[in-house]
Design a protein around this motif. Structure first.
Motif, PDB file in Angstrom:
ATOM      1  N   ALA A 132      39.829  92.851  36.197  1.00  0.00           N
ATOM      2  CA  ALA A 132      41.007  92.583  37.043  1.00  0.00           C
ATOM      3  C   ALA A 132      41.447  93.639  37.777  1.00  0.00           C
ATOM      4  N   ASP A 133      40.916  94.993  37.437  1.00  0.00           N
ATOM      5  CA  ASP A 133      41.194  96.217  38.249  1.00  0.00           C
ATOM      6  C   ASP A 133      40.155  96.272  39.589  1.00  0.00           C
ATOM      7  N   ARG A 134      39.064  95.679  39.429  1.00  0.00           N
ATOM      8  CA  ARG A 134      37.990  96.020  40.325  1.00  0.00           C
ATOM      9  C   ARG A 134      37.904  94.517  41.191  1.00  0.00           C
ATOM     10  N   SER A 135      36.828  93.765  40.637  1.00  0.00           N
ATOM     11  CA  SER A 135      36.452  92.343  41.289  1.00  0.00           C
ATOM     12  C   SER A 135      37.746  91.393  41.426  1.00  0.00           C
ATOM     13  N   GLY A 136      38.531  91.420  40.430  1.00  0.00           N
ATOM     14  CA  GLY A 136      39.709  90.477  40.579  1.00  0.00           C
ATOM     15  C   GLY A 136      40.967  91.075  40.775  1.00  0.00           C
ATOM     16  N   PHE A 137      40.913  92.167  41.625  1.00  0.00           N
ATOM     17  CA  PHE A 137      42.368  92.941  41.890  1.00  0.00           C
ATOM     18  C   PHE A 137      43.166  92.078  42.647  1.00  0.00           C
ATOM     19  N   VAL A 138      44.506  91.981  42.307  1.00  0.00           N
ATOM     20  CA  VAL A 138      45.524  91.329  43.094  1.00  0.00           C
ATOM     21  C   VAL A 138      46.682  92.436  43.333  1.00  0.00           C
ATOM     22  N   GLU A 139      46.793  92.483  44.490  1.00  0.00           N
ATOM     23  CA  GLU A 139      48.147  93.581  44.468  1.00  0.00           C
ATOM     24  C   GLU A 139      49.290  92.997  44.350  1.00  0.00           C
ATOM     25  N   GLY A 140      49.935  93.989  43.386  1.00  0.00           N
ATOM     26  CA  GLY A 140      51.210  93.623  43.033  1.00  0.00           C
ATOM     27  C   GLY A 140      51.505  92.663  41.810  1.00  0.00           C
ATOM     28  N   SER A 141      50.119  92.445  41.097  1.00  0.00           N
ATOM     29  CA  SER A 141      50.295  91.522  40.042  1.00  0.00           C
ATOM     30  C   SER A 141      50.760  92.357  38.903  1.00  0.00           C
ATOM     31  N   SER A 142      51.661  91.976  38.117  1.00  0.00           N
ATOM     32  CA  SER A 142      52.199  92.470  36.796  1.00  0.00           C
ATOM     33  C   SER A 142      51.246  91.930  35.467  1.00  0.00           C
ATOM     34  N   LEU A 143      50.408  91.162  35.913  1.00  0.00           N
ATOM     35  CA  LEU A 143      49.665  90.535  34.537  1.00  0.00           C
ATOM     36  C   LEU A 143      48.711  91.667  33.715  1.00  0.00           C
ATOM     37  N   PRO A 144      47.838  92.366  34.627  1.00  0.00           N
ATOM     38  CA  PRO A 144      47.284  93.395  33.808  1.00  0.00           C
ATOM     39  C   PRO A 144      48.090  94.179  32.913  1.00  0.00           C
ATOM     40  N   ALA A 145      49.033  94.873  33.364  1.00  0.00           N
ATOM     41  CA  ALA A 145      50.011  95.569  32.662  1.00  0.00           C
ATOM     42  C   ALA A 145      50.819  94.891  31.191  1.00  0.00           C
ATOM     43  N   THR A 146      51.150  93.440  31.621  1.00  0.00           N
ATOM     44  CA  THR A 146      51.530  92.643  30.748  1.00  0.00           C
ATOM     45  C   THR A 146      50.687  92.393  29.595  1.00  0.00           C
ATOM     46  N   TYR A 147      49.462  92.131  30.121  1.00  0.00           N
ATOM     47  CA  TYR A 147      48.134  91.908  28.866  1.00  0.00           C
ATOM     48  C   TYR A 147      48.187  93.130  28.146  1.00  0.00           C
ATOM     49  N   ARG A 148      48.105  94.258  28.750  1.00  0.00           N
ATOM     50  CA  ARG A 148      47.956  95.570  28.126  1.00  0.00           C
ATOM     51  C   ARG A 148      48.927  95.707  27.059  1.00  0.00           C
ATOM     52  N   ALA A 149      50.343  95.540  27.505  1.00  0.00           N
ATOM     53  CA  ALA A 149      51.442  95.656  26.665  1.00  0.00           C
ATOM     54  C   ALA A 149      51.453  94.763  25.420  1.00  0.00           C
ATOM     55  N   SER A 150      50.799  93.734  25.680  1.00  0.00           N
ATOM     56  CA  SER A 150      51.096  92.762  24.412  1.00  0.00           C
ATOM     57  C   SER A 150      50.034  93.046  23.253  1.00  0.00           C
ATOM     58  N   TYR A 151      48.921  93.982  23.654  1.00  0.00           N
ATOM     59  CA  TYR A 151      48.319  94.568  22.532  1.00  0.00           C
ATOM     60  C   TYR A 151      49.093  95.550  21.639  1.00  0.00           C
ATOM     61  N   SER A 152      50.309  95.926  21.815  1.00  0.00           N
ATOM     62  CA  SER A 152      51.197  96.924  21.222  1.00  0.00           C
ATOM     63  C   SER A 152      51.529  96.199  19.735  1.00  0.00           C
ATOM     64  N   GLU A 153      51.815  94.714  19.969  1.00  0.00           N
ATOM     65  CA  GLU A 153      52.012  94.233  18.677  1.00  0.00           C
ATOM     66  C   GLU A 153      51.123  94.109  17.645  1.00  0.00           C
ATOM     67  N   LEU A 154      49.771  94.421  17.896  1.00  0.00           N
ATOM     68  CA  LEU A 154      48.807  94.523  16.925  1.00  0.00           C
ATOM     69  C   LEU A 154      49.139  95.747  16.017  1.00  0.00           C
ATOM     70  N   VAL A 155      49.873  96.644  16.641  1.00  0.00           N
ATOM     71  CA  VAL A 155      50.026  97.989  15.586  1.00  0.00           C
ATOM     72  C   VAL A 155      51.653  97.930  15.148  1.00  0.00           C
ATOM     73  N   SER A 156      52.308  97.137  15.371  1.00  0.00           N
ATOM     74  CA  SER A 156      53.599  97.097  15.218  1.00  0.00           C
ATOM     75  C   SER A 156      54.031  97.529  13.647  1.00  0.00           C
ATOM     76  N   CYS A 157      53.340  97.282  12.987  1.00  0.00           N
ATOM     77  CA  CYS A 157      53.359  97.182  11.345  1.00  0.00           C
ATOM     78  C   CYS A 157      52.939  98.575  10.776  1.00  0.00           C
ATOM     79  N   THR A 158      52.378  99.318  11.952  1.00  0.00           N
ATOM     80  CA  THR A 158      51.889 100.695  11.408  1.00  0.00           C
ATOM     81  C   THR A 158      52.761 101.548  10.775  1.00  0.00           C
ATOM     82  N   PRO A 159      54.213 101.601  11.062  1.00  0.00           N
ATOM     83  CA  PRO A 159      55.039 102.549  10.484  1.00  0.00           C
ATOM     84  C   PRO A 159      55.302 102.366   8.969  1.00  0.00           C
ATOM     85  N   VAL A 160      55.048 101.003   8.869  1.00  0.00           N
ATOM     86  CA  VAL A 160      55.030 100.539   7.229  1.00  0.00           C
ATOM     87  C   VAL A 160      53.918 100.694   6.614  1.00  0.00           C
ATOM     88  N   PHE A 161      52.733 100.341   7.040  1.00  0.00           N
ATOM     89  CA  PHE A 161      51.354 100.209   6.393  1.00  0.00           C
ATOM     90  C   PHE A 161      50.738 101.596   6.053  1.00  0.00           C
TER      91      PHE A 161
END
Length: 330
Positions: A132-161
């Motif tokens: 997405a950053d190279r071959s599929g780059f689209v100016e102004g697209s927020s999707l790569p950042a949104t996809y990155r941010a979605s991964y944060s949920e995988l560690v949402s329980c870290t403070p407990v576990f």
């Protein structure tokens, strides 16, 4: 038992964690497919996406994430059973040791498969983002950042576990240090240490996806591009994945990076250092440099050559001669 191991401690919230992980996986995979579809607008983007089998890889990412958390759940449930036995004042020693023994077996059975699933999901996410950053780059697209941010949920329980599992690890270590402990205590300590180490590595990877400490910038030298064009297109996807995954380790696991590569150290004048590396991958050899630019917050990867192992020595000599002409020791 120490205070944090009182019998009144609540059990690990495994069911709540499972529900959160199911939602997180749904979101990650949905965004990944949307990113691939939305950014496949140029002929080059479509070509590289096909070469890298990104559509199939996204399916593999979903399967791998579900497998990873299914097996992680089994481990956590066995650890919770062992923890409950450890803090239960009415439990006999045999009950505690049996629960520990079961937990050890479950960890040993599932941890290798978790590592495999983690690798598959890691490769898929990193390759999609690089595409997405190279071959599929689209100016102004927020999707790569949104996809990155979605991964944060995988560690949402870290403070407990994380603190709870580390507390259990410390308690086992305390028992071991007293000496003359049952072998199940030592075995569980070893297994739990391995699990916690893998969990820490996974969390570091997720952090590097969500908020990279540096922007990883790739530059393909003309010599590398020429080499690349001469390689069977069917190998492009696998080789690109290995290169990308290796270099991404620079952002979150330097020890693992140095285990995967070989440092090339040409003889240079005193005080000079070369940032030249070799990545071996089956019969292929990738020669590249790494340069950190803190001003622009970048980690620059210059891909110089990718050659068959039979041509490596000559290719390396050419690279050293070109890069360090005038800097070599006479």
């Amino acid at each position: 038992m120490p205070e944090h191991y009182s019998q009144n401690e609540n059990p690990l919230p495994i069911e709540e964690w499972v529900a959160k992980m199911d939602q997180a996986i749904e979101q990650i995979c949905s965004l990944g497919r949307k990113l691939l579809e939305t950014h496949s607008i140029s002929a080059e983007a479509k070509k590289v996406a096909q070469e890298w089998s990104l559509a199939d890889r996204l399916d593999q990412e979903e399967s791998a994430l579900r497998e990873l958390f299914r097996r992680a759940r089994a481990i956590l449930e066995s650890i919770e059973s062992a923890r409950a036995a450890m803090v239960d004042p009415s439990a006999e020693a045999d009950q505690r040791h049996r629960a520990m023994h079961v937990a050890v077996d479950v960890i040993h059975e599932n941890l290798p498969e978790i590592e495999k699933a983690f690798l598959v999901s890691r490769h898929s996410a990193l390759d999609l983002l690089r595409w997405a950053d190279r071959s599929g780059f689209v100016e102004g697209s927020s999707l790569p950042a949104t996809y990155r941010a979605s991964y944060s949920e995988l560690v949402s329980c870290t403070p407990v576990f994380k603190p709870r599992l580390e507390a259990m690890q410390h308690e086992l270590l305390r028992q071991k240090d007293r000496g003359h402990v049952h072998e199940d205590v030592r075995h569980l300590l070893s297994a739990l240490t391995r699990y916690n180490a893998l969990a820490d590595s996974a969390r570091a990877f997720v952090r590097s996806i969500v908020q990279p400490p540096f922007e990883l910038v790739f530059h393909d030298a003309e010599t590398f591009q020429d080499d690349w064009e001469g390689i069977d297109v069917d190998r492009h996807g696998d080789l690109a994945t290995e290169i990308n995954d290796c270099c991404q380790l620079l952002l979150y696991d330097l020890d693992q990076f140095h285990r995967k590569v070989e440092r090339v150290e040409p003889e240079l004048n005193a005080g000079l250092d070369a940032s030249l590396y070799l990545l071996p991958n089956e019969e292929w050899r990738v020669i590249f440099t790494v340069d950190e630019d803190p001003v622009f917050h970048e980690m620059r990867i210059s891909l110089l050559r990718i050659v068959h192992e039979s041509k490596y020595e000559n290719a390396l000599s050419d690279v050293i001669r070109e890069l360090y002409a005038g800097w070599n020791e006479s």
